[in-house]
Design a protein around this motif. Sequence first.
Motif, PDB file in Angstrom:
ATOM      1  N   THR A  29       0.691  -1.800   0.129  1.00 18.74           N
ATOM      2  CA  THR A  29       0.147   0.420   0.185  1.00 18.74           C
ATOM      3  C   THR A  29       0.930   1.158  -0.193  1.00 18.74           C
ATOM      4  OG1 THR A  29      -0.290  -0.225   1.913  1.00 18.74           O
ATOM      5  CG2 THR A  29      -1.906  -0.922   1.115  1.00 18.74           C
ATOM      6  N   ASP A  30       2.198   0.994   0.415  1.00 15.43           N
ATOM      7  CA  ASP A  30       3.173   2.152   0.131  1.00 15.43           C
ATOM      8  C   ASP A  30       2.895   2.983  -0.839  1.00 15.43           C
ATOM      9  OD1 ASP A  30       5.883   4.503  -0.166  1.00 15.43           O
ATOM     10  OD2 ASP A  30       6.238   3.850   1.874  1.00 15.43           O
ATOM     11  N   GLU A  31       2.354   4.369  -1.587  1.00 21.17           N
ATOM     12  CA  GLU A  31       1.992   5.188  -2.853  1.00 21.17           C
ATOM     13  C   GLU A  31       3.610   4.610  -2.701  1.00 21.17           C
ATOM     14  OE1 GLU A  31      -0.124   5.173  -4.155  1.00 21.17           O
ATOM     15  OE2 GLU A  31      -1.722   4.058  -3.099  1.00 21.17           O
ATOM     16  N   ARG A  32       4.389   5.752  -1.800  1.00 19.10           N
ATOM     17  CA  ARG A  32       5.800   6.161  -2.648  1.00 19.10           C
ATOM     18  C   ARG A  32       6.819   4.418  -3.768  1.00 19.10           C
ATOM     19  NH1 ARG A  32      10.172   7.273   0.310  1.00 19.10           N
ATOM     20  NH2 ARG A  32      10.846   8.617  -1.221  1.00 19.10           N
ATOM     21  N   VAL A  33       6.107   2.891  -3.150  1.00 18.02           N
ATOM     22  CA  VAL A  33       6.892   1.817  -3.045  1.00 18.02           C
ATOM     23  C   VAL A  33       6.301   1.998  -5.249  1.00 18.02           C
ATOM     24  CG1 VAL A  33       7.187  -0.431  -2.735  1.00 18.02           C
ATOM     25  CG2 VAL A  33       7.820   1.264  -0.870  1.00 18.02           C
ATOM     26  N   LEU A  34       4.795   1.812  -4.599  1.00 20.20           N
ATOM     27  CA  LEU A  34       4.131   1.740  -5.913  1.00 20.20           C
ATOM     28  C   LEU A  34       4.199   2.336  -6.951  1.00 20.20           C
ATOM     29  CD1 LEU A  34       0.354   1.019  -4.326  1.00 20.20           C
ATOM     30  CD2 LEU A  34       2.416  -0.576  -5.143  1.00 20.20           C
TER      31      LEU A  34
END
Length: 221
Positions: A29-34
């Motif tokens: 769910t981490d938007e930066r990772v995605l």
Amino acid sequence: MKAVFQEPDIYRRARERMVETQIAARGITDERVLAAMRKVPRHLFVDEALRDQAYADHPLPIGEGQTISQPYIVALMTEALELKGDEKVLEVGTGSGYQTAILAELARWVYSIERYPRLLERARRILEALGYTNVILRLGDGTKGWPEVAPFEAIIVTAAGPKIPEPLLEQLAEGGRLVMPVGDEWSQYLVKVVKKGGKFYRQTLEPVRFVKLVGEYGFKE
């Protein structure tokens, strides 16, 4: 910081599908990772003959008996590091350089160690071509860490060892996170360690299968 490059739409669409069906669908769910997983061109880090499989849901060989990890596992390990953008990260096992690039999107500095010269130089060429200027690579025994530039806010080990190397724990900053597969050649678990108040708190994430971590504080050759 990063170079602009043109790529066929087929790869961009494949990355979008990879993120949606393999990564977000499994709970990342981490938007930066995605965002990093959507951006980094994974197909450039595998041999040309394997590029049609670059975004598939499995690891791929990269030579020297090593692999580029399954996309979901890359995302899972990266999310577990809890990167905010100002960290100094140590990566043990540069490999293809793909995980290195993901980290470079998310942290201030990435120090990465590889024991195979051919893999290191290939990764260096790709990372330089993509314009990453916050990555420093070194040839050597990653189980010893990189004491000259320690401590690190995050440490990621991309090969499995029988236990977490003591030098890596010593080089973890207060409040830092370490993620590594631990076990024997056949049975391994992804482990996360957080350092708080000078003590190490360990959490087991999920079963995995990685190549062996070879070195003074890992498996012997």
